[in-house]
Design a protein around this motif. Structure first.
Motif, PDB file in Angstrom:
ATOM      1  N   SER A 275     -13.067  -2.195   7.128  1.00  0.00           N
ATOM      2  CA  SER A 275     -11.691  -1.777   7.342  1.00  0.00           C
ATOM      3  C   SER A 275     -11.287  -1.993   8.795  1.00  0.00           C
ATOM      4  O   SER A 275     -12.060  -1.743   9.717  1.00  0.00           O
ATOM      5  CB  SER A 275     -11.535  -0.288   6.987  1.00  0.00           C
ATOM      6  OG  SER A 275     -10.268   0.206   7.355  1.00  0.00           O
TER       7      SER A 275
ATOM      8  N   GLY B 182       0.808  -1.208   0.000  1.00  0.00           N
ATOM      9  CA  GLY B 182       0.000   0.000   0.000  1.00  0.00           C
ATOM     10  C   GLY B 182       0.843   1.259   0.000  1.00  0.00           C
ATOM     11  O   GLY B 182       2.087   1.205  -0.003  1.00  0.00           O
TER      12      GLY B 182
ATOM     13  N   LEU C  64      -1.665  -6.484   9.909  1.00  0.00           N
ATOM     14  CA  LEU C  64      -1.632  -5.469   8.863  1.00  0.00           C
ATOM     15  C   LEU C  64      -2.968  -4.741   8.786  1.00  0.00           C
ATOM     16  O   LEU C  64      -4.011  -5.301   9.130  1.00  0.00           O
ATOM     17  CB  LEU C  64      -1.362  -6.124   7.506  1.00  0.00           C
ATOM     18  CG  LEU C  64      -0.038  -6.840   7.327  1.00  0.00           C
ATOM     19  CD1 LEU C  64       0.036  -7.437   5.929  1.00  0.00           C
ATOM     20  CD2 LEU C  64       1.130  -5.909   7.573  1.00  0.00           C
ATOM     21  N   PRO C  65      -2.970  -3.485   8.313  1.00  0.00           N
ATOM     22  CA  PRO C  65      -4.249  -2.876   7.945  1.00  0.00           C
ATOM     23  C   PRO C  65      -4.972  -3.784   6.953  1.00  0.00           C
ATOM     24  O   PRO C  65      -4.351  -4.306   6.016  1.00  0.00           O
ATOM     25  CB  PRO C  65      -3.828  -1.547   7.309  1.00  0.00           C
ATOM     26  CG  PRO C  65      -2.480  -1.256   7.869  1.00  0.00           C
ATOM     27  CD  PRO C  65      -1.823  -2.596   8.063  1.00  0.00           C
ATOM     28  N   THR C  66      -6.263  -3.979   7.167  1.00  0.00           N
ATOM     29  CA  THR C  66      -6.999  -5.000   6.417  1.00  0.00           C
ATOM     30  C   THR C  66      -8.303  -4.439   5.873  1.00  0.00           C
ATOM     31  O   THR C  66      -9.014  -3.701   6.562  1.00  0.00           O
ATOM     32  CB  THR C  66      -7.299  -6.209   7.330  1.00  0.00           C
ATOM     33  OG1 THR C  66      -6.062  -6.763   7.785  1.00  0.00           O
ATOM     34  CG2 THR C  66      -8.076  -7.274   6.589  1.00  0.00           C
TER      35      THR C  66
ATOM     36  N   ILE D 154      -0.618  -3.966   3.107  1.00  0.00           N
ATOM     37  CA  ILE D 154      -2.000  -4.078   3.559  1.00  0.00           C
ATOM     38  C   ILE D 154      -2.532  -5.442   3.133  1.00  0.00           C
ATOM     39  O   ILE D 154      -2.031  -6.055   2.191  1.00  0.00           O
ATOM     40  CB  ILE D 154      -2.895  -2.963   2.979  1.00  0.00           C
ATOM     41  CG1 ILE D 154      -2.947  -3.047   1.443  1.00  0.00           C
ATOM     42  CG2 ILE D 154      -2.416  -1.600   3.428  1.00  0.00           C
ATOM     43  CD1 ILE D 154      -3.947  -2.101   0.816  1.00  0.00           C
ATOM     44  N   ARG D 155      -3.543  -5.903   3.839  1.00  0.00           N
ATOM     45  CA  ARG D 155      -4.184  -7.174   3.504  1.00  0.00           C
ATOM     46  C   ARG D 155      -5.571  -6.877   2.945  1.00  0.00           C
ATOM     47  O   ARG D 155      -6.328  -6.083   3.519  1.00  0.00           O
ATOM     48  CB  ARG D 155      -4.274  -8.057   4.746  1.00  0.00           C
ATOM     49  CG  ARG D 155      -4.618  -9.506   4.446  1.00  0.00           C
ATOM     50  CD  ARG D 155      -4.399 -10.349   5.672  1.00  0.00           C
ATOM     51  NE  ARG D 155      -4.758 -11.741   5.449  1.00  0.00           N
ATOM     52  CZ  ARG D 155      -4.669 -12.699   6.379  1.00  0.00           C
ATOM     53  NH1 ARG D 155      -4.212 -12.381   7.590  1.00  0.00           N
ATOM     54  NH2 ARG D 155      -5.015 -13.933   6.115  1.00  0.00           N
ATOM     55  N   VAL D 156      -5.892  -7.508   1.822  1.00  0.00           N
ATOM     56  CA  VAL D 156      -7.169  -7.279   1.149  1.00  0.00           C
ATOM     57  C   VAL D 156      -7.823  -8.618   0.854  1.00  0.00           C
ATOM     58  O   VAL D 156      -7.199  -9.510   0.277  1.00  0.00           O
ATOM     59  CB  VAL D 156      -6.973  -6.495  -0.170  1.00  0.00           C
ATOM     60  CG1 VAL D 156      -8.308  -6.323  -0.884  1.00  0.00           C
ATOM     61  CG2 VAL D 156      -6.334  -5.135   0.100  1.00  0.00           C
TER      62      VAL D 156
ATOM     63  N   TRP E 136      -5.131   5.551   6.339  1.00  0.00           N
ATOM     64  CA  TRP E 136      -4.975   5.052   7.702  1.00  0.00           C
ATOM     65  C   TRP E 136      -4.012   5.925   8.496  1.00  0.00           C
ATOM     66  O   TRP E 136      -3.098   6.519   7.929  1.00  0.00           O
ATOM     67  CB  TRP E 136      -4.443   3.616   7.671  1.00  0.00           C
ATOM     68  CG  TRP E 136      -5.513   2.602   7.452  1.00  0.00           C
ATOM     69  CD1 TRP E 136      -6.613   2.357   8.220  1.00  0.00           C
ATOM     70  CD2 TRP E 136      -5.581   1.659   6.373  1.00  0.00           C
ATOM     71  NE1 TRP E 136      -7.359   1.335   7.700  1.00  0.00           N
ATOM     72  CE2 TRP E 136      -6.743   0.886   6.569  1.00  0.00           C
ATOM     73  CE3 TRP E 136      -4.797   1.404   5.263  1.00  0.00           C
ATOM     74  CZ2 TRP E 136      -7.133  -0.128   5.693  1.00  0.00           C
ATOM     75  CZ3 TRP E 136      -5.159   0.406   4.407  1.00  0.00           C
ATOM     76  CH2 TRP E 136      -6.309  -0.355   4.604  1.00  0.00           C
TER      77      TRP E 136
END
Length: 237
Positions: A205, A117, A157-159, A122-124, A237
């Motif tokens: 999120s 990211g 991680l931010p997801t 980031i995890r998606v 974020w």
């Protein structure tokens, strides 16, 4: 939004069959161009070689957008496959497919990816949940278990969870489970495209974005291209 903002969308393309009953992949591609996102989570991508033109939708949308495509087919037959896709401008660090199939129901799945990211990895996850409430409950728990697992994918991680959740009620046990796992959820009516009153397409999120702008993409082309409208989130974020 700053230049470091991330633009993501969820879009059920209905196999490129529009509200006018016309099969038109270029029209869907125009909607994707309008969205101008860094990450696109698509559902009902049909790679089963339609007799009209033999077009393979997974590869077609990769070529038309110039983005990296991660296939997430859930249905396989002698004509090809059908399911989810993740398109991204970001570098892909890891990717896998999760099986969310429920006995005696249509096969379902999810794409689970780690992307680079704007400010770090980031995890998606991209998914399309089932039509039966019990089925969706089991699928949500499988997704949460995958996020909380220790199987080589980073946990902290931010997801983002992107997809057609097939949930339209504002509250309920399945929505409560998602709210318990994700710090923020974004949804408005996306279906049917001609009168979008049901919020089937959602983006979750964790952590909650410090900055966020959420909207439903309602252009004339989007209203005709699929029976769903795209849901777009611009966040930082």
């Amino acid at each position: 939004m700053s230049h470091r903002a991330l633009k993501v969308a969820s879009y059920n393309i209905h196999a490129c069959l529009g509200t006018d009953a016309r099969y038109d992949p270029p029209r869907v591609a125009r909607v994707l161009a309008e969205l101008n996102c860094d990450v696109l989570g698509l559902q009902e991508v049909d790679d089963r070689c339609p007799p009209q033109d033999g077009l393979r939708q997974f590869r077609y949308f990769q070529a038309m957008t110039g983005m990296t495509a991660i296939d997430g087919p859930a249905i396989h037959d002698d004509r090809g496959c059908y399911g989810n896709a993740l398109l991204t401008r970001l570098a892909v660090r890891q990717a896998r497919r999760l099986d969310l199939s429920h006995r005696a129901r249509e096969p379902r799945g999810a794409i689970d990816a780690v992307l680079q990211g704007p400010t770090g990895p980031i995890r998606v996850l991209v998914t399309h949940l089932g039509l039966h409430p019990r089925e969706r409950g089991e699928q949500i728990r499988t997704l949460i278990d995958a996020l909380n697992g220790t199987d080589g994918f980073p946990r902290d991680l931010p997801t983002l969870l992107i997809g057609d959740m097939n949930e339209y009620l504002p509250t309920g046990p399945r929505i409560r489970e998602l709210k318990a796992r994700f710090a923020a959820g974004f949804h408005r009516g996306t279906w049917p495209a001609f009168w979008p009153c049901l919020p089937l397409d959602r983006i979750y999120s964790d952590p909650a974005p410090r900055r966020a702008a959420f909207r439903i993409h309602r252009t004339p082309t989007a209203r005709r291209a699929s029976d769903h409208l795209p849901a777009k989130l611009t966040l930082g974020w």
